[in-house]
Write a protein that holds these residues in place. Sequence first.
Motif, PDB file in Angstrom:
ATOM      1  N   GLY A   8      30.972  39.288  95.195  1.00 54.60           N
ATOM      2  CA  GLY A   8      30.445  37.948  95.428  1.00 54.60           C
ATOM      3  C   GLY A   8      30.561  37.405  96.828  1.00 54.60           C
ATOM      4  N   GLY A   9      31.145  38.126  97.753  1.00 58.50           N
ATOM      5  CA  GLY A   9      31.219  37.613  99.115  1.00 58.50           C
ATOM      6  C   GLY A   9      29.854  37.650  99.785  1.00 58.50           C
ATOM      7  N   GLY A  15      27.933  24.087 103.977  1.00 57.78           N
ATOM      8  CA  GLY A  15      27.449  23.261 102.883  1.00 57.78           C
ATOM      9  C   GLY A  15      26.977  24.048 101.688  1.00 57.78           C
ATOM     10  N   GLY A  16      26.844  25.339 101.853  1.00 61.17           N
ATOM     11  CA  GLY A  16      26.376  26.193 100.770  1.00 61.17           C
ATOM     12  C   GLY A  16      27.461  26.575  99.793  1.00 61.17           C
ATOM     13  N   SER A  17      27.090  27.456  98.866  1.00 58.12           N
ATOM     14  CA  SER A  17      28.004  27.866  97.791  1.00 58.12           C
ATOM     15  C   SER A  17      28.016  29.379  97.635  1.00 58.12           C
ATOM     16  CB  SER A  17      27.564  27.238  96.461  1.00 58.12           C
ATOM     17  OG  SER A  17      27.586  25.829  96.515  1.00 58.12           O
ATOM     18  N   LEU A  18      29.139  29.862  97.173  1.00 58.34           N
ATOM     19  CA  LEU A  18      29.291  31.259  96.789  1.00 58.34           C
ATOM     20  C   LEU A  18      30.213  31.309  95.581  1.00 58.34           C
ATOM     21  CD1 LEU A  18      29.912  33.147 100.171  1.00 58.34           C
ATOM     22  CD2 LEU A  18      27.920  33.394  98.695  1.00 58.34           C
ATOM     23  N   ARG A  19      30.081  32.371  94.802  1.00 55.32           N
ATOM     24  CA  ARG A  19      31.009  32.587  93.695  1.00 55.32           C
ATOM     25  C   ARG A  19      31.592  33.980  93.806  1.00 55.32           C
ATOM     26  NH1 ARG A  19      30.590  32.541  87.076  1.00 55.32           N
ATOM     27  NH2 ARG A  19      29.660  34.611  87.384  1.00 55.32           N
ATOM     28  N   LEU A  20      32.904  34.030  93.807  1.00 58.22           N
ATOM     29  CA  LEU A  20      33.619  35.298  93.828  1.00 58.22           C
ATOM     30  C   LEU A  20      34.099  35.636  92.424  1.00 58.22           C
ATOM     31  CD1 LEU A  20      35.867  34.860  97.009  1.00 58.22           C
ATOM     32  CD2 LEU A  20      33.502  35.659  96.853  1.00 58.22           C
ATOM     33  N   SER A  21      34.070  36.925  92.102  1.00 61.08           N
ATOM     34  CA  SER A  21      34.578  37.401  90.824  1.00 61.08           C
ATOM     35  C   SER A  21      35.613  38.479  91.068  1.00 61.08           C
ATOM     36  CB  SER A  21      33.451  37.976  89.965  1.00 61.08           C
ATOM     37  OG  SER A  21      32.468  37.019  89.708  1.00 61.08           O
ATOM     38  N   CYS A  22      36.582  38.539  90.181  1.00 55.62           N
ATOM     39  CA  CYS A  22      37.592  39.588  90.252  1.00 55.62           C
ATOM     40  C   CYS A  22      37.928  40.008  88.826  1.00 55.62           C
ATOM     41  CB  CYS A  22      38.844  39.095  90.962  1.00 55.62           C
ATOM     42  SG  CYS A  22      40.204  40.292  90.970  1.00 55.62           S
ATOM     43  N   ALA A  23      37.709  41.279  88.547  1.00 60.43           N
ATOM     44  CA  ALA A  23      37.981  41.826  87.220  1.00 60.43           C
ATOM     45  C   ALA A  23      39.142  42.809  87.300  1.00 60.43           C
ATOM     46  CB  ALA A  23      36.741  42.515  86.673  1.00 60.43           C
ATOM     47  N   TYR A  81      37.026  33.747  88.303  1.00 63.71           N
ATOM     48  CA  TYR A  81      35.873  33.377  89.108  1.00 63.71           C
ATOM     49  C   TYR A  81      36.276  32.240  90.047  1.00 63.71           C
ATOM     50  CZ  TYR A  81      33.645  35.702  85.173  1.00 63.71           C
ATOM     51  OH  TYR A  81      33.311  36.601  84.195  1.00 63.71           O
ATOM     52  N   LEU A  82      35.902  32.377  91.299  1.00 62.31           N
ATOM     53  CA  LEU A  82      36.155  31.314  92.263  1.00 62.31           C
ATOM     54  C   LEU A  82      34.811  30.756  92.704  1.00 62.31           C
ATOM     55  CD1 LEU A  82      38.323  29.779  93.909  1.00 62.31           C
ATOM     56  CD2 LEU A  82      37.909  31.420  95.764  1.00 62.31           C
ATOM     57  N   GLN A  83      34.507  29.568  92.226  1.00 65.79           N
ATOM     58  CA  GLN A  83      33.282  28.889  92.631  1.00 65.79           C
ATOM     59  C   GLN A  83      33.585  28.085  93.881  1.00 65.79           C
ATOM     60  OE1 GLN A  83      30.081  29.029  91.293  1.00 65.79           O
ATOM     61  NE2 GLN A  83      29.533  27.851  93.125  1.00 65.79           N
ATOM     62  N   MET A  84      32.888  28.393  94.949  1.00 66.19           N
ATOM     63  CA  MET A  84      33.139  27.749  96.231  1.00 66.19           C
ATOM     64  C   MET A  84      31.918  26.930  96.624  1.00 66.19           C
ATOM     65  SD  MET A  84      35.066  30.848  98.267  1.00 66.19           S
ATOM     66  CE  MET A  84      33.617  31.900  98.324  1.00 66.19           C
ATOM     67  N   ASN A  85      32.081  25.628  96.645  1.00 66.20           N
ATOM     68  CA  ASN A  85      31.018  24.710  97.022  1.00 66.20           C
ATOM     69  C   ASN A  85      31.386  23.990  98.316  1.00 66.20           C
ATOM     70  OD1 ASN A  85      29.673  25.359  94.585  1.00 66.20           O
ATOM     71  ND2 ASN A  85      30.701  23.689  93.500  1.00 66.20           N
ATOM     72  N   GLY A  86      30.393  23.449  98.979  1.00 69.11           N
ATOM     73  CA  GLY A  86      30.666  22.714 100.201  1.00 69.11           C
ATOM     74  C   GLY A  86      31.387  23.555 101.238  1.00 69.11           C
TER      75      GLY A  86
END
Length: 123
Positions: A8-9, A15-23, A81-86
């Motif tokens: 997810g990197g 100002g955008g968003s990304l979501r990281l996942s780790c299983a 899951y790490l939802q990263m906004n702003g």
Amino acid sequence: QVQLVESGGGLVQAGGSLRLSCAASGNIFSINAMGWYRQAPGKQRELVASITGGSGGSTNYADSVKGRFTLSRDNTKNTVYLQMNGLKPEDTAVYYCNARLRLGLSSVEYVYWGQGTQVTVSS
């Protein structure tokens, strides 16, 4: 053996968003906690967010990301899951998944790290 697989990197504008996942996978008895750390060039690795295992799942965030990042988990998949906004340019770093696990009935805790995923925020 235990593996942490991150995804997810990437590159995003401020100002955008990304979501990281780790299983987490492997011979895991239970999860004490999972979360994300980050390390920017020339700086020490720092905690971004973590969540405890079990039914409660309390979260802890770095002050710098509170209100912008949200950590969640799917216990059925041993995934966080790490939802990263702003996102801000100062969020640019390599983000590492971290897991504190029990591998059996013993209370011994083992710490595992993912390989890291780059997050770059352009201004």
